[in-house]
Design a protein around this motif. Structure first.
Motif, PDB file in Angstrom:
ATOM      1  N   ALA A  86     -33.184 -26.476   7.772  1.00 12.16           N
ATOM      2  CA  ALA A  86     -32.839 -25.997   9.105  1.00 12.16           C
ATOM      3  C   ALA A  86     -34.026 -26.233  10.036  1.00 12.16           C
ATOM      4  CB  ALA A  86     -32.483 -24.511   9.051  1.00 12.16           C
ATOM      5  N   ASN A 146     -27.095 -25.541  15.805  1.00 12.34           N
ATOM      6  CA  ASN A 146     -26.142 -26.240  16.682  1.00 12.34           C
ATOM      7  C   ASN A 146     -24.759 -26.375  16.045  1.00 12.34           C
ATOM      8  OD1 ASN A 146     -27.996 -26.600  18.805  1.00 12.34           O
ATOM      9  ND2 ASN A 146     -28.832 -28.435  17.826  1.00 12.34           N
ATOM     10  N   GLY A 147     -24.328 -25.307  15.381  1.00 14.39           N
ATOM     11  CA  GLY A 147     -22.989 -25.280  14.802  1.00 14.39           C
ATOM     12  C   GLY A 147     -22.890 -25.821  13.392  1.00 14.39           C
ATOM     13  N   LYS A 148     -23.988 -26.349  12.837  1.00 12.06           N
ATOM     14  CA  LYS A 148     -23.996 -26.888  11.479  1.00 12.06           C
ATOM     15  C   LYS A 148     -24.705 -25.913  10.543  1.00 12.06           C
ATOM     16  CE  LYS A 148     -24.027 -31.750  12.907  1.00 12.06           C
ATOM     17  NZ  LYS A 148     -24.743 -33.048  12.817  1.00 12.06           N
ATOM     18  N   MET A 149     -24.079 -25.637   9.405  1.00  7.96           N
ATOM     19  CA  MET A 149     -24.674 -24.742   8.412  1.00  7.96           C
ATOM     20  C   MET A 149     -25.598 -25.545   7.511  1.00  7.96           C
ATOM     21  SD  MET A 149     -23.352 -21.827   9.202  1.00  7.96           S
ATOM     22  CE  MET A 149     -21.886 -21.063   9.912  1.00  7.96           C
ATOM     23  N   LEU A 150     -26.862 -25.144   7.462  1.00  5.78           N
ATOM     24  CA  LEU A 150     -27.870 -25.894   6.717  1.00  5.78           C
ATOM     25  C   LEU A 150     -28.691 -24.961   5.830  1.00  5.78           C
ATOM     26  CD1 LEU A 150     -29.202 -28.076   9.672  1.00  5.78           C
ATOM     27  CD2 LEU A 150     -27.713 -28.858   7.826  1.00  5.78           C
ATOM     28  N   THR A 199     -30.306 -26.274  22.470  1.00  2.63           N
ATOM     29  CA  THR A 199     -30.423 -26.032  21.032  1.00  2.63           C
ATOM     30  C   THR A 199     -30.146 -24.549  20.772  1.00  2.63           C
ATOM     31  OG1 THR A 199     -32.082 -27.778  20.745  1.00  2.63           O
ATOM     32  CG2 THR A 199     -31.990 -26.060  19.054  1.00  2.63           C
ATOM     33  N   ASN A 238     -27.638 -21.583  10.855  1.00  2.00           N
ATOM     34  CA  ASN A 238     -26.738 -22.316  11.748  1.00  2.00           C
ATOM     35  C   ASN A 238     -27.572 -23.000  12.830  1.00  2.00           C
ATOM     36  OD1 ASN A 238     -24.871 -23.002  13.852  1.00  2.00           O
ATOM     37  ND2 ASN A 238     -23.415 -21.523  13.021  1.00  2.00           N
ATOM     38  N   THR A 269     -21.463 -17.472  10.740  1.00  3.80           N
ATOM     39  CA  THR A 269     -22.709 -17.605   9.976  1.00  3.80           C
ATOM     40  C   THR A 269     -22.855 -16.458   8.981  1.00  3.80           C
ATOM     41  OG1 THR A 269     -23.735 -18.689  11.888  1.00  3.80           O
ATOM     42  CG2 THR A 269     -25.208 -17.883  10.158  1.00  3.80           C
ATOM     43  N   ARG A 281     -19.619 -17.847  16.537  1.00  2.93           N
ATOM     44  CA  ARG A 281     -20.554 -18.636  15.725  1.00  2.93           C
ATOM     45  C   ARG A 281     -21.440 -17.716  14.892  1.00  2.93           C
ATOM     46  NH1 ARG A 281     -23.789 -23.706  18.400  1.00  2.93           N
ATOM     47  NH2 ARG A 281     -21.613 -24.345  18.770  1.00  2.93           N
TER      48      ARG A 281
END
Length: 304
Positions: free
Chosen positions: A31, A22-26, A128, A20, A92, A88
């Motif tokens: 990442a 900044n709130g985006k799952m990568l 971040t 995770n 995750t 958050r």
């Protein structure tokens, strides 16, 4: 090759774990942070290591409080409430279907800079926040196999130089201590304070056992360790004499037992310091008792 108290069991599932950022799952390989990120550029940030048991982060509130304290000291606006960050973290874990033997590196930096410069007034983004979970089971032998420590020349500094209680991204003093220990053939470095008293290890906290008493440093020159604090509390709750005090290496060499504490591996026995056998050189009865009490405490926190 041993990695001391941080030895772990490799797990192929980590290849598909989402991080995770900044709130985006990568995906793990995507990442990444910008080269202008404060953490990458200057070590400007704080972090926490979290351990997941029974689908829940152990002692999460303690870790969040320490993160918030560090952010306040560095004047970093996290931009989230503790409840929002907790959500958050939970999201995750949920998307990765992770429940046990999970270690999370929670990283917070000041954010992006407009130019390579330390002044925080050049920040051009929000903070971040990276949540990096991994399947990371501690090597079971860590609880039984005694560690070897080496007293390094790198000292824990005074608060007016760089507060050792701040869990910052800048860990160069600990890294150089670790390098010294490795070059000496040890698992980890034992660090002294400016007065020459025992302070901490380069990545864990340190305790000795003498005549039924548990000793650890005064705490003035080490991070406010979560596991360290839990062990002190457990000793008090179970009528085990425990002291936070100044003591020298001489008291370590003649100790009956010694051990380290940390979020990842819990309690790990120490069998040797500077080539000298400590006690029997094996895990002793006090360490074994405290390991059991600590695991019961984790279970209570994550289940009960």
């Amino acid at each position: 090759m041993s990695y001391g108290s941080h030895a772990y069991v490799p797990d192929a599932r980590n290849e598909s774990v989402l991080f995770n950022v900044n709130g985006k799952m990568l995906p793990r390989e995507k990442a990444v942070v910008n080269v202008f990120d404060s953490g990458f550029m200057l070590g400007d940030g704080v972090w926490e290591g979290l351990r997941v048991h029974n689908g829940k982060v152990a002692f999460l509130q303690d870790h969040l409080d320490r993160l918030w304290e560090g952010a306040a000291a560095l004047d970093i606006d996290i931009g989230l409430s503790q409840a929002e960050l907790s959500a958050r973290i939970e999201a995750t874990l949920a998307i990765n279907n992770m429940h046990e033997d999970v270690h999370i590196r929670l990283m917070l930096t000041r954010g992006l800079r407009s130019t390579p410069y330390q002044d925080p007034r050049v920040i051009i983004s929000d903070a971040t926040i990276v949540i990096a979970p991994e399947y990371k089971k501690a090597d079971p032998e860590t609880a039984r196999r005694p560690l070897s420590l080496y007293t390094v020349s790198v000292r824990r500094g005074r608060a007016d130089v760089q507060d050792p209680g701040l869990n910052s991204h800048s860990k160069i003093n600990c890294i150089t201590a670790c390098i010294q220990a490795i070059k000496a053939g040890a698992d980890e470095g034992l660090m002294l304070d400016p007065q020459g008293f025992v302070a901490t290890c380069n990545s864990t906290h340190f305790f000795v056992v003498r005549k039924g008493e548990v000793w650890t440093s005064s705490g003035d020159y080490c991070l406010g360790g979560i596991t360290r604090g839990k062990i002190i509390d457990l000793c008090r709750a179970n009528d085990i004499p425990v002291f936070q005090k100044n003591f020298s290496l001489m008291k370590c060499y003649s100790a009956d037992e010694a051990f380290t504490t940390g979020t990842f591996a819990g309690l790990a026995p120490v069998g040797e310091i500077d080539g000298r056998k400590i006690g029997s050189g094996k895990r002793g009865p006090m360490v074994e008792r405290l390991q059991k009490l600590y695991m019961e405490h984790i279970h209570k926190d994550t289940v009960g």
